[in-house]
Design a protein around this motif. Structure first.
Motif, short mmCIF file in Angstrom:
data_model
loop_
_atom_site.label_atom_id
_atom_site.label_comp_id
_atom_site.label_asym_id
_atom_site.label_seq_id
_atom_site.Cartn_x
_atom_site.Cartn_y
_atom_site.Cartn_z
N LYS A 95 0.81 -1.23 0.00
CA LYS A 95 0.00 0.00 0.00
C LYS A 95 0.84 1.27 0.00
N TYR A 96 2.08 1.15 0.52
CA TYR A 96 2.92 2.36 0.60
C TYR A 96 3.27 2.91 -0.79
N ARG A 97 3.02 2.10 -1.80
CA ARG A 97 3.27 2.59 -3.17
C ARG A 97 2.18 3.56 -3.62
N TYR A 98 1.04 3.60 -2.90
CA TYR A 98 -0.05 4.49 -3.38
C TYR A 98 -0.91 5.07 -2.26
N ASN A 99 -0.59 4.81 -0.99
CA ASN A 99 -1.52 5.28 0.05
C ASN A 99 -1.33 6.75 0.42
N LYS A 100 -0.35 7.39 -0.20
CA LYS A 100 -0.18 8.83 0.08
C LYS A 100 -0.44 9.66 -1.19
N LEU A 101 -1.13 9.04 -2.15
CA LEU A 101 -1.33 9.73 -3.44
C LEU A 101 -2.55 10.64 -3.48
N ASN A 102 -3.38 10.59 -2.43
CA ASN A 102 -4.64 11.36 -2.46
C ASN A 102 -5.48 11.04 -3.69
N LEU A 103 -5.90 9.79 -3.78
CA LEU A 103 -6.67 9.36 -4.95
C LEU A 103 -8.16 9.73 -4.83
N GLY A 104 -8.52 10.37 -3.72
CA GLY A 104 -9.87 10.89 -3.60
C GLY A 104 -10.88 9.85 -3.13
N ASP A 105 -12.16 10.17 -3.31
CA ASP A 105 -13.22 9.26 -2.85
C ASP A 105 -14.37 9.23 -3.84
N ILE A 106 -15.26 8.27 -3.63
CA ILE A 106 -16.48 8.17 -4.46
C ILE A 106 -17.65 8.25 -3.48
N ASP A 107 -18.37 9.33 -3.49
CA ASP A 107 -19.48 9.54 -2.54
C ASP A 107 -19.04 9.28 -1.10
N GLY A 108 -17.86 9.73 -0.76
CA GLY A 108 -17.38 9.56 0.62
C GLY A 108 -16.67 8.24 0.87
N ILE A 109 -16.69 7.34 -0.13
CA ILE A 109 -15.97 6.05 0.03
C ILE A 109 -14.54 6.27 -0.50
N PRO A 110 -13.51 6.18 0.37
CA PRO A 110 -12.14 6.41 -0.12
C PRO A 110 -11.79 5.46 -1.25
N ARG A 111 -11.01 5.93 -2.22
CA ARG A 111 -10.64 5.05 -3.35
C ARG A 111 -9.54 4.07 -3.00
#
Ligand code: FS2
Ligand code: SF4
Length: 539
Positions: free
Chosen positions: A424-440
């Motif tokens: 996860k450390y490869r992408y957990n700080k990328l701020n990929l946003g959310d979908i209706d409040g569900i984190p991506r």
């Protein structure tokens, strides 16, 4: 020495002098000896188990000894030799007990059961002793899976949770790898049973963790620092962290997690400590730089240590199955460990150097995800979520792992990543946003919490009306590095999951024929380029 158990093995073939991981040839040879002796202990203990005279302490020993041979765990020759000696002692004790109970015919013993301290050096204990490369491949696949099972079983065991069937399978599997009469078909069946027990042991560890520390909750985990001195806890063991949090309370010393300990910040019984400040740094392979800048003592509670740098050698401590020459090793008594040496040292240290600031989200294990399942299902039905991509597994230091960051970034905005493990450390700080409040990015926890991802997948699938696990809008892009990931993969296969993309390299221990079986049976595909894999996985 010949070792090919991890992803970064030399030239994708095998380490033959010293390990790329830093393991010395002498230690690798001793690890082969230890596995050999464990096979003999397993032979006797299977009989003792059947006769109802096996001891729990043998299970505990087997779990620790197997765990110690996992990549980046026990680097000390003395640590492995002690376990070999203990194995021989146990072998003798169990044998005697069987003889006393008329449960053993001494004239009818297989070769493995006749190993002794005197003849061990005359035996070829290495992996290459099995000449047929397909049989060797299947045997090692079972052994590496069993190592993963043992690691998870060990963490559950220290929390008082054991599963006799799993412990018995460990022995059965070890003994089976010495049986020349077993066909490749039977070995393949054993590999799949290994996956089944892998699932069982992950469920056991989940029960141990959630039963002790509560169900993980969605949590914003701080990645900045405070001005107090601190202790950094790495590895995987939540019990060690809990004891350290209790002992540091009111001392003015803060506690931070590192690497695979990040998910600890989401458990109610751990996050309640005000001085558990958050997570420091990234995945395991960044530790040389991050342990240096942390400034305070570091506690390694399990695998994932790399040969320590001189700048922090005097403030890194190991415990349980992990060890390194020149590093202080802490041993507990009656389940309790004394961390006062770290606490006193921490008080004299500078606070950590802040590397980053802000928060990352964690705590999306099955309980919290399925509690909002209706919301997720609505988003799927409304076409706002088109696909879930399971990107679980390991991180590693090779440059080609950049693929996983690029893949996560390139995913369309109507996809959700389900993750667990240090990948996860490869992408957990990328701020990929959310979908209706569900984190991506929904982070279920440590590598063992891949179990949680399966429960989430099953739960969502049932609500979406799918009966076949492979029909649901879920794809798998798994990264592996060491043997815990091997058992996670086998568990997924045993669940019948097809079409897994695996990378960044295929395991060197899979012979071409064994790989063909996996491809034919499960359609495992090696990862290629972001574009190519994206097209296939989003289909
Ligand atoms: Fe990270 Fe991979 Fe957790 Fe290791 S998820 S390298 O198996 O034990 O970590
Ligand atoms: Fe090589 Fe990996 Fe074995 Fe270390 S664990 S010796 S890097 S194959």
């Amino acid at each position: 020495m010949f070792c090919y158990q991890c992803e970064e093995t030399m030239n994708g073939e095998g380490c033959t002098k010293n390990g790329v991981c830093g393991k010395k040839g002498e230690v690798a040879d001793l690890q082969d000896d230890l596995i050999y002796v464990l096979k003999s202990v397993a032979f006797y203990n299977q009989k003792a188990r059947k006769a109802g005279i096996s001891e729990e302490s043998t299970d505990d020993f087997m779990l620790d000894a197997l765990f110690s041979t996992i990549t980046n765990t026990e680097f000390r020759a003395t640590g492995i030799q002690e376990r070999i000696d203990r194995g021989f002692k146990l072998q003798d004790e169990i044998k005697q007990k069987l003889l006393d109970n008329n449960e053993l015919d001494e004239n009818d013993l297989p070769e493995i059961a006749t190993v002794s301290p005197e003849n061990l050096k005359d035996r070829n204990t290495g992996i290459l002793a099995t000449e047929n490369e397909d049989i060797r491949s299947l045997r090692e696949l079972v052994i590496f899976g069993i190592k993963g099972i043992a690691a998870y079983g060990y963490h559950a065991m220290v929390l008082g949770h054991t599963n006799k069937k799993v412990n018995s399978f460990i022995e059965e599997g070890l003994v089976a790898t010495t049986d020349d009469s077993l066909s490749d078909k039977k070995l393949i069946a054993l590999v799949l049973r290994c996956g089944e027990k892998g699932f069982d042991v992950m469920a056991l560890l989940d029960a141990a963790n959630t039963g002790t520390f509560g169900n993980p909750e969605p949590t914003q985990v701080n990645i900045g620092t405070r001005d107090n001195p601190g202790i950094l806890v790495s590895g995987h063991d939540l019990k060690d962290l809990k004891q350290l949090l209790d002992q540091t309370q009111g001392t003015g010393v803060d506690v931070y997690t590192h690497g695979e300990m990040l998910p600890a910040n989401s458990y109610p019984e751990l996050k309640k400590y005000e001085h558990l400040v958050g997570n420091y740094g990234g995945s395991w392979w960044h530790q040389k730089k991050e342990f240096e800048t942390f400034n305070g003592p570091i506690l390694m509670t399990s695998n994932c240590i790399v040969p320590p740098g001189k700048t922090y050698l005097d403030r890194i401590y190991t415990t349980s199955s992990v060890g390194f020459d020149g590093v202080t090793h802490l041993v507990g008594k009656d389940g309790q460990k004394d961390f006062s040496a770290l606490i006193e040292q921490a008080k004299k240290c500078e606070p950590p150097v802040q590397l980053e600031e802000g928060t990352i989200m964690g705590g999306f294990a099955y309980n919290s995800v399925l509690s909002v399942a209706d919301k997720i299902v609505d988003a799927v039905k409304a076409g706002k979520i088109k696909k879930f991509i399971v990107m679980a597994g390991c991180d590693g230091r090779q440059k080609d792992r950049q693929y996983y960051t690029d893949f996560a970034e390139a995913l369309p905005k109507d996809t959700v990543i389900l993750t667990a493990g240090c990948a996860k450390y490869r992408y957990n700080k990328l701020n990929l946003g959310d979908i209706d409040g569900i984190p991506r990015v929904l982070d279920a926890g440590q590598c063992n919490d891949s179990f949680s991802l399966v429960i989430i997948a099953q739960g969502l699938m049932a609500r979406l009306g799918f009966t076949d696990v492979n029909e649901a809008p879920i794809s798998y892009n798994i990264a592996w590095y060491e043997q815990k990931a091997v058992i996670v993969l086998l568990a997924l296969l045993r669940m019948g999951i097809q079409d897994i993309t695996l990378g960044p390299k295929l395991p060197a221990f899979l012979s071409p024929n064994v790989l063909n079986v996996l491809v034919e049976k499960f359609n495992i595909t090696p990862n290629t380029t972001v574009e190519e894999d994206m097209e296939r996985l989003l289909k």
